[in-house]
Enzyme design. Structure first.
Site, PDB file in Angstrom:
ATOM      1  N   LYS A 173      41.749 -42.405 -46.292  1.00 46.00           N
ATOM      2  CA  LYS A 173      40.922 -43.203 -47.195  1.00 46.00           C
ATOM      3  C   LYS A 173      40.951 -42.599 -48.594  1.00 46.00           C
ATOM      4  O   LYS A 173      40.935 -41.380 -48.764  1.00 46.00           O
ATOM      5  CB  LYS A 173      39.490 -43.246 -46.644  1.00 46.00           C
ATOM      6  CG  LYS A 173      38.556 -44.194 -47.389  1.00 46.00           C
ATOM      7  CD  LYS A 173      37.210 -44.271 -46.670  1.00 46.00           C
ATOM      8  CE  LYS A 173      36.236 -45.189 -47.399  1.00 46.00           C
ATOM      9  NZ  LYS A 173      34.939 -45.308 -46.678  1.00 46.00           N
TER      10      LYS A 173
ATOM     11  N   SER B 144      33.322 -49.775 -46.162  1.00 41.78           N
ATOM     12  CA  SER B 144      34.174 -49.454 -47.287  1.00 41.78           C
ATOM     13  C   SER B 144      35.561 -48.948 -46.896  1.00 41.78           C
ATOM     14  O   SER B 144      36.430 -48.774 -47.748  1.00 41.78           O
ATOM     15  CB  SER B 144      33.485 -48.412 -48.169  1.00 41.78           C
ATOM     16  OG  SER B 144      33.294 -47.186 -47.453  1.00 41.78           O
TER      17      SER B 144
ATOM     18  N   SER C  31      30.720 -48.153 -42.640  1.00 44.80           N
ATOM     19  CA  SER C  31      31.992 -48.195 -43.365  1.00 44.80           C
ATOM     20  C   SER C  31      33.220 -47.930 -42.507  1.00 44.80           C
ATOM     21  O   SER C  31      34.342 -48.229 -42.923  1.00 44.80           O
ATOM     22  CB  SER C  31      31.963 -47.210 -44.541  1.00 44.80           C
ATOM     23  OG  SER C  31      31.089 -47.675 -45.540  1.00 44.80           O
TER      24      SER C  31
END
Length: 496
Positions: free
Chosen positions: A150, A225, A249
């Site tokens: 990420k 996210s 997320s």
């Protein structure tokens, strides 16, 4: 009298309406010019970041193409079809080479990102990293496994943008702890993936790298996210990804993209070397965790991460290794569950999923206990929202200085930046009409508070259930993306 004396002191020409108009117009023009120059500077930084991303992907494409030409017999389709456990076994026994696996996934990751815009950087050091595990005396649990990371997790020599201009240009000097541990276990981090601006959003869009789409349905959001991770893995461009989770997320993108994801217990995995637009958050614990196509892959990743290297690099992580005995135990469990928590309204499809899963677990011999989460309003508003924004969102708002707010985040940001006094007044006014909004506004004011109530909520639930596990549904299936016009106006999609 005072005005007459003032005009006597001032130059008479100042009293001329035309002069005053000219001064006002020139002042307004100066303000507009300054704002335009500032915005232009921001846009230039974004354009530079996009150029850097494009060059990185071009480099990645050349490397994958070169390997394919030099090794025409590589069974790419076969490699991509293997589960992570199968892939790890074949890499360890030597029937597959780390090179053939890495370049196969590099090629596939490029295909996926051209389709859904999920990769924001190529970790070029991965080609050098290929040689290091071969020199180790023992092959790690993740030997030769390509891993996507990420965006906000630091990788040496790369930027962790957080989807914000504030962090652009800050090239990291060392890997985050989790990346170091992955490498020590033989894994090959090879790309970084897209996130929403600030990461406090369940979509996956920022003004630097744009909108990421759901590979299963381009009209839908991949969630957030960790949406870039969800999209890349679901599209077949990665077999294992590292995401992060505070309020869903990891879990929401996994749900939206048909994957498996794990939010480990707080502080189980080191968070050293991670960029965030919110600091503190001691009361609401965010954590890093794996995302993959099946549960066995998550388990293998956790076994690899919970090792002595993790505990050495970050002494704040409890030195508790993965408990294989508990994981493989066939002892029946007592599991608490609910179909709705009384705060978030689940979709009909999610209710059906809970009911079907309940039946499967009962058929497998487990005991299912329905329950209602205690003090849900208090837990969400006071413990969670006030815990995240304990400074009244001041640091988050400050991060937007020198940035442009993504349209997906505008309504949130406009609420965050309201003065605390205005939030409190609105909370009082709205309480009789919209009590839930009023409580949320009050919580967004932020204050210092004790952590005892959170513990008492957890103990209350544990005492009432006597359960070894608690099972909760996510809010719903992937929603249609917001579509923004050139003027920045939003067109909200329908919930399916």
């Amino acid at each position: 009298m005072t005005q007459e004396r003032l005009w006597q002191v001032l130059d008479p020409s100042w009293a001329d309406p035309r002069t005053l108009s000219a001064l006002l117009c020139s002042s307004a023009a100066a303000v507009v010019l300054v704002k335009w120059l500032g915005r232009r500077q921001i846009q230039q930084k974004m354009e530079e970041a996009r150029r850097t991303r494009d060059l990185a992907l071009e480099r990645m494409e050349k490397a994958a193409h070169r390997f394919k030409q030099e090794n025409p017999g590589t069974q790419t389709a076969h490699i991509l079809s293997l589960t992570m456990v199968e892939l790890a076994e074949k890499l360890k026994e030597g029937s597959l080479s780390p090179e053939s696996v890495l370049y196969s996934y590099m090629g596939k990751a490029l295909e996926v990102t051209w389709e859904v815009n999920c990769v924001v950087d190529f970790i070029h050091g991965c080609e050098d990293q290929l040689q290091k595990p071969k020199k180790q005396k023992e092959k790690g649990l993740l030997y030769g496994i390509p891993v996507s990371i990420k965006d906000h997790v630091n990788c040496k020599g790369h930027v962790s943008s957080g989807g914000m201009v504030k962090f652009l240009g800050q090239v990291m000097e060392e890997d985050s702890v989790i990346v170091q541990v992955l490498k020590s276990q033989g894994a090959i981090p090879f790309v970084k993936t897209n996130i929403p601006q600030t990461m406090i959003n369940y979509d996956c869009s920022n003004l630097i790298f744009g909108q990421t789409l759901n590979p299963l349905d381009h009209r839908k959001s991949p969630g957030g996210s960790s949406g870039g991770e969800g999209a890349l893995i679901a599209g077949g461009g990665s077999i294992l990804g590292i995401g992060s989770d505070v309020a869903g997320s990891i879990r929401l993108p996994s749900s939206f993209c048909g994957l498996c994801g794990l939010k480990p217990t707080g502080n189980r995995i080191s968070k050293l070397g991670v960029v965030s637009s919110i600091t503190g958050m001691k009361s609401v614990t965010g954590t890093l965790g794996p995302m993959a196509r099946d549960v066995d892959s998550l388990a293998l990743c956790m076994k690899a991460l919970l090792c002595q290297e993790m505990f050495r690099l970050d002494p704040t992580v409890p030195p508790i290794p993965f408990d294989e005995e508990v994981y493989t135990s066939s002892k029946p469990l007592r599991i608490g569950y609910y179909e709705g928590d009384g705060y978030f309204q689940p979709s009909p499809s999610m209710k059906r999923a809970v009911q079907q899963t309940r039946k499967l677990l009962q058929d497998a011999g487990h005991t299912l206990v329905p329950f209602a989460p205690p003090k849900i309003d208090y837990a969400v508003d006071e413990l969670f929202t006030r815990g995240i924004f304990s400074d009244g969102a001041a640091h988050l708002v400050d991060c937007f200085k020198g940035d442009i707010v993504d349209p997906n985040l505008k309504s949130q940001f406009n609420t965050y930046r309201l003065p605390a006094l205005v939030k409190r007044i609105l909370a009082v006014v709205l309480k009789p009409i919209y009590p839930r909004i009023a409580r949320d506004l009050s919580a967004l004011c932020g204050v210092g508070w004790m952590l005892v109530p959170r513990a008492s909520c957890a103990k209350s639930m544990q005492r009432s259930l006597h359960a070894g596990a608690v099972w909760c549904e996510v809010p719903g299936p992937p929603r249609e993306r917001e579509r923004h016009t050139k003027s920045g106006a939003s067109e909200f999609g329908r919930l399916p």
